[in-house]
Every structure is written in structure tokens, then in C-alpha cells.
Design a protein around this motif. Structure first.
Motif, PDB file in Angstrom:
ATOM      1  N   SER A 149       0.818  -1.212   0.000  1.00 19.83           N
ATOM      2  CA  SER A 149       0.000   0.000   0.000  1.00 19.83           C
ATOM      3  C   SER A 149       0.853   1.264   0.000  1.00 19.83           C
ATOM      4  O   SER A 149       0.391   2.329  -0.384  1.00 19.83           O
ATOM      5  N   LEU A 150       2.113   1.131   0.417  1.00 16.79           N
ATOM      6  CA  LEU A 150       3.030   2.268   0.391  1.00 16.79           C
ATOM      7  C   LEU A 150       3.842   2.330  -0.906  1.00 16.79           C
ATOM      8  O   LEU A 150       4.680   3.205  -1.072  1.00 16.79           O
ATOM      9  N   GLY A 151       3.595   1.366  -1.793  1.00 18.25           N
ATOM     10  CA  GLY A 151       4.237   1.397  -3.100  1.00 18.25           C
ATOM     11  C   GLY A 151       5.626   0.792  -3.151  1.00 18.25           C
ATOM     12  O   GLY A 151       6.390   1.088  -4.063  1.00 18.25           O
ATOM     13  N   VAL A 152       5.973  -0.041  -2.179  1.00 23.78           N
ATOM     14  CA  VAL A 152       7.264  -0.728  -2.207  1.00 23.78           C
ATOM     15  C   VAL A 152       7.015  -2.219  -2.017  1.00 23.78           C
ATOM     16  O   VAL A 152       6.007  -2.627  -1.450  1.00 23.78           O
ATOM     17  N   SER A 153       7.944  -3.012  -2.484  1.00 19.28           N
ATOM     18  CA  SER A 153       7.816  -4.457  -2.286  1.00 19.28           C
ATOM     19  C   SER A 153       8.289  -4.805  -0.870  1.00 19.28           C
ATOM     20  O   SER A 153       8.996  -4.016  -0.226  1.00 19.28           O
ATOM     21  N   THR A 154       7.922  -5.973  -0.420  1.00 21.15           N
ATOM     22  CA  THR A 154       8.346  -6.413   0.905  1.00 21.15           C
ATOM     23  C   THR A 154       9.873  -6.507   1.012  1.00 21.15           C
ATOM     24  O   THR A 154      10.439  -6.023   1.997  1.00 21.15           O
ATOM     25  N   PRO A 155      10.550  -7.078  -0.001  1.00 18.44           N
ATOM     26  CA  PRO A 155      12.019  -7.118   0.103  1.00 18.44           C
ATOM     27  C   PRO A 155      12.651  -5.722   0.173  1.00 18.44           C
ATOM     28  O   PRO A 155      13.602  -5.516   0.938  1.00 18.44           O
ATOM     29  N   GLN A 156      12.114  -4.770  -0.578  1.00 19.02           N
ATOM     30  CA  GLN A 156      12.641  -3.401  -0.517  1.00 19.02           C
ATOM     31  C   GLN A 156      12.466  -2.820   0.874  1.00 19.02           C
ATOM     32  O   GLN A 156      13.372  -2.189   1.422  1.00 19.02           O
ATOM     33  N   MET A 157      11.293  -3.033   1.443  1.00 17.99           N
ATOM     34  CA  MET A 157      11.017  -2.503   2.776  1.00 17.99           C
ATOM     35  C   MET A 157      11.946  -3.138   3.809  1.00 17.99           C
ATOM     36  O   MET A 157      12.494  -2.448   4.672  1.00 17.99           O
ATOM     37  N   LEU A 158      12.175  -4.440   3.686  1.00 21.26           N
ATOM     38  CA  LEU A 158      13.059  -5.123   4.637  1.00 21.26           C
ATOM     39  C   LEU A 158      14.508  -4.662   4.484  1.00 21.26           C
ATOM     40  O   LEU A 158      15.235  -4.559   5.479  1.00 21.26           O
ATOM     41  N   ARG A 159      14.921  -4.370   3.248  1.00 23.96           N
ATOM     42  CA  ARG A 159      16.271  -3.823   3.055  1.00 23.96           C
ATOM     43  C   ARG A 159      16.395  -2.462   3.727  1.00 23.96           C
ATOM     44  O   ARG A 159      17.427  -2.136   4.318  1.00 23.96           O
ATOM     45  N   MET A 160      15.345  -1.660   3.625  1.00 23.15           N
ATOM     46  CA  MET A 160      15.354  -0.347   4.274  1.00 23.15           C
ATOM     47  C   MET A 160      15.464  -0.506   5.789  1.00 23.15           C
ATOM     48  O   MET A 160      16.171   0.252   6.455  1.00 23.15           O
ATOM     49  N   VAL A 161      14.757  -1.490   6.331  1.00 28.80           N
ATOM     50  CA  VAL A 161      14.820  -1.751   7.771  1.00 28.80           C
ATOM     51  C   VAL A 161      16.237  -2.153   8.157  1.00 28.80           C
ATOM     52  O   VAL A 161      16.797  -1.643   9.138  1.00 28.80           O
ATOM     53  N   ALA A 162      16.840  -3.049   7.366  1.00 27.33           N
ATOM     54  CA  ALA A 162      18.203  -3.490   7.665  1.00 27.33           C
ATOM     55  C   ALA A 162      19.178  -2.314   7.594  1.00 27.33           C
ATOM     56  O   ALA A 162      20.044  -2.159   8.461  1.00 27.33           O
ATOM     57  N   ASP A 163      19.036  -1.477   6.580  1.00 28.69           N
ATOM     58  CA  ASP A 163      19.907  -0.304   6.446  1.00 28.69           C
ATOM     59  C   ASP A 163      19.733   0.645   7.627  1.00 28.69           C
ATOM     60  O   ASP A 163      20.692   1.206   8.144  1.00 28.69           O
ATOM     61  N   TYR A 164      18.482   0.820   8.056  1.00 26.79           N
ATOM     62  CA  TYR A 164      18.209   1.712   9.184  1.00 26.79           C
ATOM     63  C   TYR A 164      18.847   1.181  10.465  1.00 26.79           C
ATOM     64  O   TYR A 164      19.491   1.921  11.211  1.00 26.79           O
ATOM     65  N   ILE A 165      18.687  -0.117  10.710  1.00 31.75           N
ATOM     66  CA  ILE A 165      19.281  -0.708  11.913  1.00 31.75           C
ATOM     67  C   ILE A 165      20.806  -0.575  11.869  1.00 31.75           C
ATOM     68  O   ILE A 165      21.437  -0.215  12.869  1.00 31.75           O
ATOM     69  N   GLU A 166      21.364  -0.838  10.711  1.00 32.57           N
ATOM     70  CA  GLU A 166      22.812  -0.741  10.557  1.00 32.57           C
ATOM     71  C   GLU A 166      23.299   0.686  10.817  1.00 32.57           C
ATOM     72  O   GLU A 166      24.297   0.910  11.486  1.00 32.57           O
ATOM     73  N   SER A 167      22.560   1.676  10.304  1.00 35.76           N
ATOM     74  CA  SER A 167      22.961   3.061  10.505  1.00 35.76           C
ATOM     75  C   SER A 167      22.834   3.484  11.971  1.00 35.76           C
ATOM     76  O   SER A 167      23.603   4.318  12.445  1.00 35.76           O
ATOM     77  N   MET A 168      21.895   2.922  12.695  1.00 32.05           N
ATOM     78  CA  MET A 168      21.703   3.260  14.093  1.00 32.05           C
ATOM     79  C   MET A 168      22.747   2.587  14.985  1.00 32.05           C
ATOM     80  O   MET A 168      23.028   3.071  16.064  1.00 32.05           O
ATOM     81  N   GLU A 169      23.304   1.478  14.557  1.00 33.88           N
ATOM     82  CA  GLU A 169      24.261   0.755  15.377  1.00 33.88           C
ATOM     83  C   GLU A 169      25.705   1.196  15.140  1.00 33.88           C
ATOM     84  O   GLU A 169      26.588   0.831  15.883  1.00 33.88           O
ATOM     85  N   ASP A 170      25.947   1.934  14.084  1.00 35.93           N
ATOM     86  CA  ASP A 170      27.309   2.416  13.802  1.00 35.93           C
ATOM     87  C   ASP A 170      27.756   3.488  14.759  1.00 35.93           C
ATOM     88  O   ASP A 170      27.095   4.218  15.344  1.00 35.93           O
TER      89      ASP A 170
END
Length: 170
Positions: A149-170
């Protein structure tokens, strides 16, 4: 109009006969059974309701568009919600908080309301709000529906989540 002959006593009189004017649906409806006629009427009512709902939705979208045009652009938040709430880099971030952050970020960047996304995804508004705030964990099917409904695929959204977590842990 046609005339027919009628006999009155000893006289023959011409009597006009009136043929009924067919309605909009004409002869087709007259050849239907009463149950079929009710079904046709019901379908016509459904069409009218759908048109009215579409018109109301279009009016709401137009009003939202006008409201968005009137909003001042300088008050757009550039900080991430976690940094505003005091989360520091290096602190442990839960997966549900990261998913919520990414979903909210996608929704606000697309300038959609919670209501719009919840209706399109088939999720209750309150539940979607709790998922975005990191208070509830959504199932994979629900996350997939929200992402679509937000216009992204599930894998894209999960990659964004992974990138966000990685950026917060650096």
C-alpha cells in the motif's frame, strides 16, 4: 396512437387505444421475472452508490490536495523520530521499532495519512499506528500488505529496515 372498433348497441365506435410508453430500460425489463427485475434494480442502486462513493473520495482527495498545497514547507521535520526521543547511536534498537520507523518514514515521504494506508492495506487504523510506533509486531502478511500500500515491495522494505538498523548501530 391506434384505434380499435367497439360496438355499442347498434353503433360501431372507434375507440383510441393507448400503448404504454416504454421506460428507460424498455422491453428488456418487461420480459424479466419480478425477481430478475428486483435484481436489476438492486444492481442499478449499487452502481449509483459506487458513483456517489467515488465522487466523495475524489472530493476528499481534492480537499487533501488543497490542504497540502497550503501547508508551509519550512516546517517539514528532518530529524529522525528516534533522535528526537533521545535515542543515541549505538543503543540497541528493536526490530519492531525499526520496522515502525521505516513504515512511518515511507508513509510521510509519500504524504499519505494513516487512514489512507490502513484502508488500502486492510489494517485497522489503530493497529497500523501501533506498528509504526513500534508497540506492536505485525505478521509477515500484514507487513507485506502495508508495504504494497506504500508502493514498495516487501524485500525493498526489509532492506530499508536493515539499512536503518545498521545506521543506528554504527
Amino acid at each position: 396512437m391506434t384505434e380499435t372498433a367497439a360496438i355499442r348497441g347498434d353503433e360501431t365506435v372507434l375507440v383510441p387505444t393507448v400503448t404504454p410508453v416504454p421506460r428507460e430500460t424498455g422491453a428488456r425489463v418487461r420480459s424479466l421475472t419480478p425477481a430478475q427485475q428486483r435484481a436489476v434494480m438492486f444492481a442499478q442502486q449499487q452502481i449509483l452508490r459506487a458513483k456517489a462513493a467515488r465522487k466523495a473520495r475524489d472530493e476528499r482527495e481534492a480537499a487533501l490536495g488543497r490542504m497540502r498545497e497550503e501547508e508551509p514547507r519550512d516546517d517539514v521535520r528532518t530529524e529522525e523520530p528516534e533522535t528526537r526521543r533521545g535515542r543515541r547511536r549505538g543503543q540497541t534498537l528493536s526490530l519492531r521499532e525499526a520496522i515502525g520507523h521505516v513504515l512511518r518514514d515511507l508513509r510521510t515521504k509519500d504524504r499519505k495519512t494513516l487512514r489512507e494506508v490502513s484502508e488500502k492495506a486492510g489494517v485497522s487504523l489503530g493497529y497500523l499506528s501501533e506498528v509504526e510506533r513500534g508497540q506492536k509486531e505485525a505478521s509477515s502478511e500484514l507487513l507485506s500488505s502495508i508495504a504494497e500500500s506504500l508502493g514498495v515491495s516487501t524485500p525493498q522494505m526489509l532492506r530499508m529496515v536493515a539499512d536503518y538498523i545498521e545506521s543506528m548501530e554504527d
